[in-house]
Design a protein around this motif. Structure first.
Motif, mmCIF file in Angstrom:
data_model
loop_
_atom_site.group_PDB
_atom_site.id
_atom_site.type_symbol
_atom_site.label_atom_id
_atom_site.label_comp_id
_atom_site.label_asym_id
_atom_site.label_seq_id
_atom_site.Cartn_x
_atom_site.Cartn_y
_atom_site.Cartn_z
ATOM 1 N N HIS A 195 -20.323 22.725 22.619
ATOM 2 C CA HIS A 195 -20.978 23.732 22.449
ATOM 3 C C HIS A 195 -22.245 23.556 23.633
ATOM 4 O O HIS A 195 -22.740 22.294 23.816
ATOM 5 C CB HIS A 195 -21.672 23.941 21.152
ATOM 6 C CG HIS A 195 -20.766 24.823 20.227
ATOM 7 N ND1 HIS A 195 -19.966 23.848 19.424
ATOM 8 C CD2 HIS A 195 -20.637 25.860 19.833
ATOM 9 C CE1 HIS A 195 -19.409 24.789 18.634
ATOM 10 N NE2 HIS A 195 -19.644 25.852 18.781
ATOM 11 N N GLN A 196 -23.007 24.420 23.959
ATOM 12 C CA GLN A 196 -24.107 24.202 24.698
ATOM 13 C C GLN A 196 -25.103 23.512 24.070
ATOM 14 O O GLN A 196 -26.011 22.695 24.507
ATOM 15 C CB GLN A 196 -24.693 25.864 25.046
ATOM 16 C CG GLN A 196 -26.072 25.590 26.184
ATOM 17 C CD GLN A 196 -26.495 26.865 26.407
ATOM 18 O OE1 GLN A 196 -25.747 28.102 26.087
ATOM 19 N NE2 GLN A 196 -27.676 26.935 27.229
ATOM 20 N N HIS A 197 -25.348 23.746 22.781
ATOM 21 C CA HIS A 197 -26.218 22.858 22.031
ATOM 22 C C HIS A 197 -25.323 22.182 20.887
ATOM 23 O O HIS A 197 -25.112 22.894 19.946
ATOM 24 C CB HIS A 197 -27.479 23.737 21.109
ATOM 25 C CG HIS A 197 -28.075 24.477 22.126
ATOM 26 N ND1 HIS A 197 -29.264 23.919 23.052
ATOM 27 C CD2 HIS A 197 -28.127 25.806 22.400
ATOM 28 C CE1 HIS A 197 -29.567 24.703 23.800
ATOM 29 N NE2 HIS A 197 -29.178 25.980 23.605
ATOM 30 N N PRO A 198 -24.923 21.036 21.392
ATOM 31 C CA PRO A 198 -23.796 20.666 20.286
ATOM 32 C C PRO A 198 -24.453 20.219 18.940
ATOM 33 O O PRO A 198 -25.529 19.899 18.751
ATOM 34 C CB PRO A 198 -23.320 19.010 21.045
ATOM 35 C CG PRO A 198 -24.088 18.991 22.280
ATOM 36 C CD PRO A 198 -25.184 20.054 22.301
ATOM 37 N N TYR A 199 -23.488 20.499 18.042
ATOM 38 C CA TYR A 199 -23.861 20.187 16.651
ATOM 39 C C TYR A 199 -23.253 18.725 16.377
ATOM 40 O O TYR A 199 -21.983 18.524 16.425
ATOM 41 C CB TYR A 199 -23.305 21.189 15.582
ATOM 42 C CG TYR A 199 -23.693 20.992 14.312
ATOM 43 C CD1 TYR A 199 -24.784 21.806 13.950
ATOM 44 C CD2 TYR A 199 -23.076 20.237 13.496
ATOM 45 C CE1 TYR A 199 -25.163 21.571 12.509
ATOM 46 C CE2 TYR A 199 -23.374 20.118 11.988
ATOM 47 C CZ TYR A 199 -24.353 20.860 11.666
ATOM 48 O OH TYR A 199 -25.018 20.664 10.495
ATOM 49 N N LEU A 200 -24.148 17.848 15.722
ATOM 50 C CA LEU A 200 -23.610 16.710 15.150
ATOM 51 C C LEU A 200 -23.808 16.778 13.708
ATOM 52 O O LEU A 200 -24.979 17.280 13.242
ATOM 53 C CB LEU A 200 -24.666 15.468 15.672
ATOM 54 C CG LEU A 200 -24.454 15.448 17.287
ATOM 55 C CD1 LEU A 200 -25.664 13.927 17.497
ATOM 56 C CD2 LEU A 200 -23.237 14.964 17.579
ATOM 57 N N SER A 202 -22.314 36.833 32.756
ATOM 58 C CA SER A 202 -20.888 37.012 33.332
ATOM 59 C C SER A 202 -19.937 36.520 32.601
ATOM 60 O O SER A 202 -18.683 36.986 32.932
ATOM 61 C CB SER A 202 -20.757 36.180 34.832
ATOM 62 O OG SER A 202 -20.897 34.734 34.316
ATOM 63 N N GLY A 203 -19.814 35.936 31.396
ATOM 64 C CA GLY A 203 -18.895 35.733 30.526
ATOM 65 C C GLY A 203 -18.505 34.102 30.588
ATOM 66 O O GLY A 203 -17.265 33.961 30.070
ATOM 67 N N LYS A 204 -19.313 33.215 31.210
ATOM 68 C CA LYS A 204 -18.715 31.807 31.330
ATOM 69 C C LYS A 204 -18.418 31.283 29.717
ATOM 70 O O LYS A 204 -17.490 30.698 29.545
ATOM 71 C CB LYS A 204 -19.909 31.021 32.024
ATOM 72 C CG LYS A 204 -20.102 31.363 33.319
ATOM 73 C CD LYS A 204 -21.061 30.395 33.996
ATOM 74 C CE LYS A 204 -22.379 30.440 33.610
ATOM 75 N NZ LYS A 204 -23.209 31.702 33.672
ATOM 76 N N THR A 205 -19.541 31.384 28.887
ATOM 77 C CA THR A 205 -19.272 30.974 27.506
ATOM 78 C C THR A 205 -18.002 31.536 26.900
ATOM 79 O O THR A 205 -17.427 31.001 26.092
ATOM 80 C CB THR A 205 -20.589 31.022 26.692
ATOM 81 O OG1 THR A 205 -21.556 30.308 27.442
ATOM 82 C CG2 THR A 205 -20.500 30.759 25.322
ATOM 83 N N SER A 206 -17.952 32.733 26.899
ATOM 84 C CA SER A 206 -16.837 33.769 26.598
ATOM 85 C C SER A 206 -15.613 33.082 27.109
ATOM 86 O O SER A 206 -14.661 32.945 25.963
ATOM 87 C CB SER A 206 -16.945 35.143 26.734
ATOM 88 O OG SER A 206 -18.227 35.784 26.130
ATOM 89 N N LEU A 207 -15.554 32.802 28.152
ATOM 90 C CA LEU A 207 -14.244 32.242 28.739
ATOM 91 C C LEU A 207 -13.801 30.872 27.951
ATOM 92 O O LEU A 207 -12.810 30.690 27.751
ATOM 93 C CB LEU A 207 -14.183 32.190 30.149
ATOM 94 C CG LEU A 207 -13.000 31.775 31.021
ATOM 95 C CD1 LEU A 207 -11.714 32.593 30.637
ATOM 96 C CD2 LEU A 207 -13.223 31.659 32.514
ATOM 97 N N MET A 208 -14.924 29.893 28.093
ATOM 98 C CA MET A 208 -14.823 28.820 27.593
ATOM 99 C C MET A 208 -14.154 28.901 26.017
ATOM 100 O O MET A 208 -13.312 28.228 25.624
ATOM 101 C CB MET A 208 -15.880 27.847 27.531
ATOM 102 C CG MET A 208 -16.603 27.889 28.723
ATOM 103 S SD MET A 208 -15.903 26.669 29.554
ATOM 104 C CE MET A 208 -16.870 25.242 29.441
#
Lengths: 231, 220
Positions: B86-91, B42-48
């Motif tokens: 991010h959904q899978h954060p980068y450390l 639906s575009g949730k990540t795109s909006l974020m």
């Protein structure tokens, strides 16, 4: 052919502190290290730009750098010879047949290796690295440096490979250095010369040094990679 | 009534010929906690990502504290105000401390204050026992908590969290949920994109539903 006797003589030369031999080793090391030290930063910066930025001619630039990888080193030596010779455009600097000319040759030889390895390392970086840095407030330049730090082992591999290529290169060094004893004779040119003269002891000793140097820098790289917790 | 922290104006995202969403207006109040829900795609990540300035091809813009900004020319100053995780954060492959310090250094926070905020962040995320562990060796839940703590330590005006409990085990989810509840209690302005019913059901979170290209406030 008896290999034992020349090998025994080689180690006697090495560990006996033969001044001529150690002068050759020292010249090879400092010229190679200086060449890499000078060419590394601009090559890595160019590799980063070619990996990250999109601009007209970018693809052609990458192909050109990749093509440089397979250029014969004697051809590179010939071009540098023509540039540095008395009647060449850079002749006034009087660099031909000096260690500086060899250093210039090594820089040209190492340049595409450093650029291509950097491109591969940066393109292989997780895209979240740059994004995360930006989201945490880093500017473009700081985020780029962060990306390079995250792929530091790929960059180190580039430097090690560039150094390995430089220190073992013979064609260009002979052409622009002239293999002059006490001045421009380095490990690979000395090996080539002594072998043709049938003097294997010095060739074996210098070959041994080259292998130790190659092994040493690669062991160092592996140790650093281990410390980085990236295995 | 006070002005909203963020007001979106005519936000439009297109993939090829497909319009992913068009949002005429949407306001986010300061101190509010929001969950952004909607079906996959639906575009949730795109909006974020648009809000965080990571996607500069979207149309429209926003007013942030009343100052207008177009997404195509995302202002650098907003990167200090809006932080996206991010959904899978980068450390970063450095140390936990360096990760938590990173954004503070970018903001020029003095060393003593950085040290205090990093220590506080480590305690907030419950990562004291893992202080010396290389980030690459943290569990998924620990990485998520470290990323939340890293973002929170910057005291952003708006925190955007993308699916913070996805791919976490039960313990990891429970710990992350507790941190989200704390963010709500601290009156941080936060938008959490998620499918997780436990987050959606957290008291005090306003639900925004993005579906069929439109966004709407949804009552619990």
């Amino acid at each position: 052919m008896d290999l034992l006797e020349p090998t025994r003589q080689a180690f006697a030369l090495l560990f006996g502190g033969d001044p001529e031999l150690w002068q050759i080793i020292w010249l090879s090391l400092w010229v190679s290290v200086a060449a890499i030290a000078l060419v590394a930063a601009p090559s890595i910066a160019l590799g980063f730009l070619l990996a990250k930025k999109r601009f007209p001619g970018q693809r052609a630039a990458v192909v050109l750098v990749q093509a440089l990888l397979s250029f014969p080193t004697v051809v590179i030596g010939l071009v540098i010879y023509l540039l540095l010779s008395r009647r060449g455009p850079l002749g006034s600097f009087d660099l031909l047949f000096t260690p500086w000319a060899i250093m210039v040759g090594y820089m040209v030889i190492a340049f595409p290796i450093l650029v291509v390895f950097t491109i591969a390392a940066v393109q292989g970086a997780d895209p979240r690295v740059y994004e995360t840095a930006r989201c945490l407030g880093a500017g473009r330049f700081a985020a780029s440096l962060t990306t390079l730090r995250e792929v530091r082992f790929g960059i180190l591999a580039a430097v090690v490979n560039g150094f390995g290529r430089a220190i073992s290169e013979v064609g260009c060094a002979i052409m622009v250095g002239g293999n002059i004893a006490g001045l421009t004779r380095n490990i690979p040119t000395a090996i080539a010369l002594e072998t043709t003269k049938g003097d294997f002891a010095q060739g074996i000793a210098l070959g041994f040094v080259l292998m130790v140097v190659a092994l040493g820098v690669n062991v160092l790289l592996a140790l650093l990679q281990g410390q980085g917790g990236l295995r | 009534m006070s002005a909203p922290l963020l007001a979106l104006r005519g936000v439009r995202k297109v993939f090829g010929t497909r319009v992913l969403f068009e949002i005429d207006r949407l306001s986010v109040d300061e101190g509010g906690a929001y969950v952004l829900v909607g079906p996959n795609g639906s575009g949730k990540t795109s909006l974020m990502r648009i809000l965080a300035g990571l996607d500069r091809e979207a149309g429209g813009g926003m007013d942030f504290r009343g100052a207008p900004a177009a997404f195509t020319s995302y202002p650098e100053r907003l990167r200090r105000s809006i932080v996206y995780v991010h959904q899978h954060p980068y450390l970063f492959h450095t140390s936990l401390r360096h990760n938590l310090e990173y954004g503070l250094r970018c903001r020029g926070v003095p060393a003593a204050e950085r040290a205090r905020r990093v220590d506080e962040a480590i305690a907030w995320a419950g990562l004291e026992p893992r202080r010396a562990t290389p980030p690459a060796k943290l569990s998924g839940g620990e990485k998520q908590r470290a990323a939340l703590a890293r973002a929170r330590a910057l005291e952003p005006e708006l925190l955007l969290l993308d699916e913070p409990t996805s791919n976490l085990d039960r313990d990891g989810r429970a710990q992350t949920l507790a941190l989200l509840a704390q963010l709500r209690d601290e009156r941080r302005t936060v938008i959490v994109a998620c499918h997780d019913q436990e987050i959606i059901g957290l008291a005090g979170f306003t639900r925004l539903r993005l579906d069929d290209g439109r966004i709407a406030l949804q009552s619990g």
